[in-house]
Design a protein around this motif. Structure first.
Motif, mmCIF file in Angstrom:
data_model
loop_
_atom_site.group_PDB
_atom_site.id
_atom_site.type_symbol
_atom_site.label_atom_id
_atom_site.label_comp_id
_atom_site.label_asym_id
_atom_site.label_seq_id
_atom_site.Cartn_x
_atom_site.Cartn_y
_atom_site.Cartn_z
ATOM 1 N N ARG A 32 0.810 -1.223 0.000
ATOM 2 C CA ARG A 32 0.000 0.000 0.000
ATOM 3 C C ARG A 32 0.843 1.273 0.000
ATOM 4 N NH1 ARG A 32 -4.099 1.036 3.866
ATOM 5 N NH2 ARG A 32 -3.636 3.234 3.482
ATOM 6 N N GLU A 33 2.047 1.229 0.569
ATOM 7 C CA GLU A 33 2.893 2.418 0.646
ATOM 8 C C GLU A 33 3.593 2.718 -0.673
ATOM 9 O OE1 GLU A 33 2.832 4.323 3.272
ATOM 10 O OE2 GLU A 33 1.509 2.910 4.309
ATOM 11 N N ASN A 34 3.516 1.801 -1.631
ATOM 12 C CA ASN A 34 4.271 1.969 -2.879
ATOM 13 C C ASN A 34 3.410 2.243 -4.107
ATOM 14 O OD1 ASN A 34 6.806 1.357 -1.619
ATOM 15 N ND2 ASN A 34 6.281 -0.817 -1.687
ATOM 16 N N ILE A 35 2.158 1.821 -4.069
ATOM 17 C CA ILE A 35 1.327 1.800 -5.277
ATOM 18 C C ILE A 35 1.133 3.184 -5.902
ATOM 19 C CG2 ILE A 35 -1.014 1.388 -6.117
ATOM 20 C CD1 ILE A 35 0.610 -1.131 -5.929
ATOM 21 N N GLN A 113 11.722 -1.104 -7.229
ATOM 22 C CA GLN A 113 13.103 -1.498 -7.509
ATOM 23 C C GLN A 113 13.388 -1.521 -9.009
ATOM 24 O OE1 GLN A 113 13.360 -5.162 -4.774
ATOM 25 N NE2 GLN A 113 15.260 -4.079 -4.317
ATOM 26 N N HIS A 114 12.365 -1.721 -9.821
ATOM 27 C CA HIS A 114 12.542 -1.699 -11.267
ATOM 28 C C HIS A 114 12.462 -0.259 -11.773
ATOM 29 C CE1 HIS A 114 10.773 -6.035 -11.181
ATOM 30 N NE2 HIS A 114 12.075 -6.025 -10.966
ATOM 31 N N ASP A 115 13.260 0.046 -12.782
ATOM 32 C CA ASP A 115 13.320 1.410 -13.314
ATOM 33 C C ASP A 115 12.261 1.602 -14.393
ATOM 34 O OD1 ASP A 115 13.914 3.912 -14.190
ATOM 35 O OD2 ASP A 115 15.981 3.477 -14.778
ATOM 36 N N GLU A 116 11.157 2.212 -14.006
ATOM 37 C CA GLU A 116 10.030 2.416 -14.924
ATOM 38 C C GLU A 116 10.398 3.322 -16.106
ATOM 39 O OE1 GLU A 116 10.691 5.710 -12.601
ATOM 40 O OE2 GLU A 116 10.230 3.722 -11.792
ATOM 41 N N ALA A 117 11.496 4.082 -15.993
ATOM 42 C CA ALA A 117 11.879 5.023 -17.051
ATOM 43 C C ALA A 117 12.253 4.315 -18.353
ATOM 44 C CB ALA A 117 13.047 5.894 -16.582
ATOM 45 N N ILE A 118 12.581 3.012 -18.287
ATOM 46 C CA ILE A 118 12.944 2.304 -19.519
ATOM 47 C C ILE A 118 11.736 1.688 -20.219
ATOM 48 C CG2 ILE A 118 15.241 1.803 -18.571
ATOM 49 C CD1 ILE A 118 14.342 -1.167 -18.342
ATOM 50 N N LEU A 119 10.553 1.828 -19.662
ATOM 51 C CA LEU A 119 9.360 1.257 -20.286
ATOM 52 C C LEU A 119 9.147 1.735 -21.733
ATOM 53 C CD1 LEU A 119 6.780 1.174 -17.349
ATOM 54 C CD2 LEU A 119 7.552 -0.801 -18.690
ATOM 55 N N ASP A 146 22.285 -0.974 -5.670
ATOM 56 C CA ASP A 146 22.168 -1.215 -4.229
ATOM 57 C C ASP A 146 20.927 -2.033 -3.896
ATOM 58 O OD1 ASP A 146 24.460 0.327 -3.688
ATOM 59 O OD2 ASP A 146 23.281 2.184 -3.785
ATOM 60 N N GLY A 147 20.298 -2.604 -4.928
ATOM 61 C CA GLY A 147 19.047 -3.321 -4.703
ATOM 62 C C GLY A 147 19.222 -4.725 -4.161
ATOM 63 N N LEU A 148 20.449 -5.276 -4.256
ATOM 64 C CA LEU A 148 20.692 -6.633 -3.780
ATOM 65 C C LEU A 148 21.875 -6.646 -2.822
ATOM 66 C CD1 LEU A 148 20.375 -8.762 -7.068
ATOM 67 C CD2 LEU A 148 18.694 -8.564 -5.242
ATOM 68 N N SER A 149 21.729 -7.374 -1.723
ATOM 69 C CA SER A 149 22.859 -7.589 -0.833
ATOM 70 C C SER A 149 23.844 -8.523 -1.526
ATOM 71 C CB SER A 149 22.383 -8.214 0.485
ATOM 72 O OG SER A 149 21.856 -9.510 0.239
ATOM 73 N N SER A 150 25.048 -8.640 -0.979
ATOM 74 C CA SER A 150 26.045 -9.523 -1.591
ATOM 75 C C SER A 150 25.547 -10.967 -1.611
ATOM 76 C CB SER A 150 27.373 -9.419 -0.835
ATOM 77 O OG SER A 150 27.194 -9.748 0.538
ATOM 78 N N THR A 151 24.841 -11.376 -0.542
ATOM 79 C CA THR A 151 24.318 -12.744 -0.486
ATOM 80 C C THR A 151 23.259 -12.972 -1.559
ATOM 81 O OG1 THR A 151 24.723 -12.863 1.896
ATOM 82 C CG2 THR A 151 23.170 -14.451 0.969
ATOM 83 N N ARG A 152 22.322 -12.025 -1.678
ATOM 84 C CA ARG A 152 21.268 -12.165 -2.673
ATOM 85 C C ARG A 152 21.817 -12.051 -4.082
ATOM 86 N NH1 ARG A 152 15.763 -9.072 -1.958
ATOM 87 N NH2 ARG A 152 15.536 -10.160 -3.941
ATOM 88 N N PHE A 224 19.122 -1.678 -10.846
ATOM 89 C CA PHE A 224 18.186 -2.170 -9.829
ATOM 90 C C PHE A 224 18.274 -1.291 -8.583
ATOM 91 C CE2 PHE A 224 16.821 -5.821 -6.957
ATOM 92 C CZ PHE A 224 15.560 -5.954 -7.507
ATOM 93 N N ARG A 225 17.117 -0.840 -8.088
ATOM 94 C CA ARG A 225 17.101 0.093 -6.962
ATOM 95 C C ARG A 225 16.717 -0.608 -5.665
ATOM 96 N NH1 ARG A 225 13.583 4.298 -10.528
ATOM 97 N NH2 ARG A 225 11.960 2.830 -9.913
ATOM 98 N N PRO A 226 17.030 0.006 -4.513
ATOM 99 C CA PRO A 226 16.563 -0.537 -3.227
ATOM 100 C C PRO A 226 15.045 -0.442 -3.141
ATOM 101 C CG PRO A 226 18.363 1.027 -2.899
ATOM 102 C CD PRO A 226 17.916 1.175 -4.321
ATOM 103 N N ARG A 227 14.431 -1.322 -2.382
ATOM 104 C CA ARG A 227 12.985 -1.288 -2.150
ATOM 105 C C ARG A 227 12.608 0.037 -1.501
ATOM 106 N NH1 ARG A 227 8.152 -3.877 -0.592
ATOM 107 N NH2 ARG A 227 8.611 -5.743 -1.799
ATOM 108 N N HIS A 228 11.487 0.623 -1.940
ATOM 109 C CA HIS A 228 11.046 1.912 -1.395
ATOM 110 C C HIS A 228 10.434 1.761 -0.010
ATOM 111 C CE1 HIS A 228 7.856 5.057 -0.874
ATOM 112 N NE2 HIS A 228 8.907 5.827 -1.111
#
Length: 378
Positions: A32-35, A113-119, A146-152, A224-228
């Motif tokens: 709900r905080e992102n839509i 996290q996805h860049d909508e500007a490339i749509l 910065d969207g993924l940690s080193s583990t992910r 890829f961006r960090p989660r908002h």
């Protein structure tokens, strides 16, 4: 025009309708905080393109669907498809694609996290002839940022390598959740896609190729961006679901994706059974009593795990939980009889204990999976 005793005047409308060229499908659960911010960003990116946003919400307890419905009262190109009793990203994407008339559909995560500007560029490549355009973190010019940690990131690289083994063509980011596809191509493959998966892109690529209609793929790099806001949906269950999908595609569909998880649950049940048996015999209980207790506890363990993991999208609640457990026990009992019968028949044939025992176990596992899926979690 009259309705009942009321006469309504015919009003000439001067509103010009532009059917959408692109539908942006947004699978959601507790977003709900992102839509609203996502809608605003996509609207800016697409500019004059005729488009619509379809949010497919899995009955989020945080009220995501209510937020989308409020947005739809302001913007005519927003709507919510709210699902009850069904969960899963892959099936949400398919249902979103099925309810639009737009010739092209894009799938984008709600977490920003996805860049909508490339749509727009993705749409241009589709209009130029690509069946599928992948938003890629790993194509030249793209980045996991910065969207993924080193583990992910390490896990994502491994998953991409596994996906590359079954993709049948070069795709730099087959695990991407950001892509645009011709709706006709997506719906052609839809009946054969796994409904209980977390990733749909690799399924679309593999399934289309095996149907004799390989997709012409293009890529557009992005960062890829960090989660908002909110929490990531990545979990060990998602990893197991992906491995299930991978094995299913590797075996050309001979093993359904959920069979792997069902089998893993059964494996933990064996451990629980043996531990319970040892505990009961250790406190002086006879073997028969201990075996009965171990069997019942292991069955309950398997039922609870399957209800919450393997069949999370059709989880039983209330009175159905009780009737489901009873049917699960009855079916597993029949599976046990089938196990013994098959194992004994094979043993009588060649006297190979291991082969006979393994055959019986496989037989009962397949039987339990197929029948409980059809009756317990139908």
């Amino acid at each position: 025009m009259s309705i009942g005793s009321t006469t309504l005047p015919l009003v000439e409308q001067n509103v010009t309708f532009h059917p959408p060229q692109l539908a942006v499908i947004v699978p959601s659960y507790n977003e709900r905080e992102n839509i609203e911010l996502l809608y605003e960003k996509v609207a800016i990116a697409l500019g004059d393109v005729a488009w619509e946003m379809i949010v497919v919400d899995d009955n989020s307890p945080d009220g995501t669907a209510e937020v989308v419905n409020e947005l739809s009262r302001v913007y005519a190109n927003v709507r919510c498809l709210r699902r009850f009793g069904r969960r899963g990203l892959a099936s949400a994407c398919v249902e979103g694609m099925a309810v639009t008339s737009a010739p092209y559909v894009a799938v984008i995560d709600a977490d920003l996290q996805h860049d909508e500007a490339i749509l727009p560029e993705m749409l241009r490549k589709a209009l130029d002839g690509a069946d599928l355009v992948v938003g890629s973190r790993f194509a030249e010019g793209g980045s996991a940022g910065d969207g993924l940690s080193s583990t992910r990131l390490s896990g994502s690289n491994l998953a991409n390598k596994l996906a590359g083994m079954i993709a049948g063509q070069a795709v730099s980011d087959p695990m991407s959740g950001f892509f645009l596809i011709r709706r006709e191509a997506a719906l052609k493959a839809a009946p054969k896609l796994a409904s209980d998966g977390f990733k749909i892109l690799i399924d679309l690529i593999v399934t289309s190729a095996r149907m004799g209609a390989p997709l012409k793929v293009a890529e557009v790099p992005y960062t890829f961006r960090p989660r908002h806001a909110g929490e990531s949906k990545m979990s060990p269950l998602v990893v197991i679901q992906y491995l299930g999908l991978w094995f299913s595609k590797l075996t050309n569909g001979a093993l359904p994706p959920s069979f792997l998880l069902f089998g893993l649950v059964g494996g933990t049940g064996v451990v629980v059974h043996l531990a319970t048996l040892a505990a009961f015999t250790a406190v002086g209980q006879g073997f028969v009593v201990s075996q009965i207790a171990a069997t019942l506890i292991a069955m309950a363990w398997n039922f609870v795990l399957n209800n919450n993991l393997t069949y999370a999208d059709r989880k039983l609640r209330g009175t159905r939980l009780i009737t489901g457990f009873l049917s699960f026990c009855a079916i597993c009992a029949l599976g046990g009889i089938a196990n013994i019968s098959v194992a004994n028949a094979i043993y009588q044939w060649d006297h190979q204990t291991f082969i006979a025992g393994l055959s019986g176990a496989v037989m009962s596992s397949v039987f339990n999976y197929a029948v409980t899926r059809a009756f317990t979690w139908k």
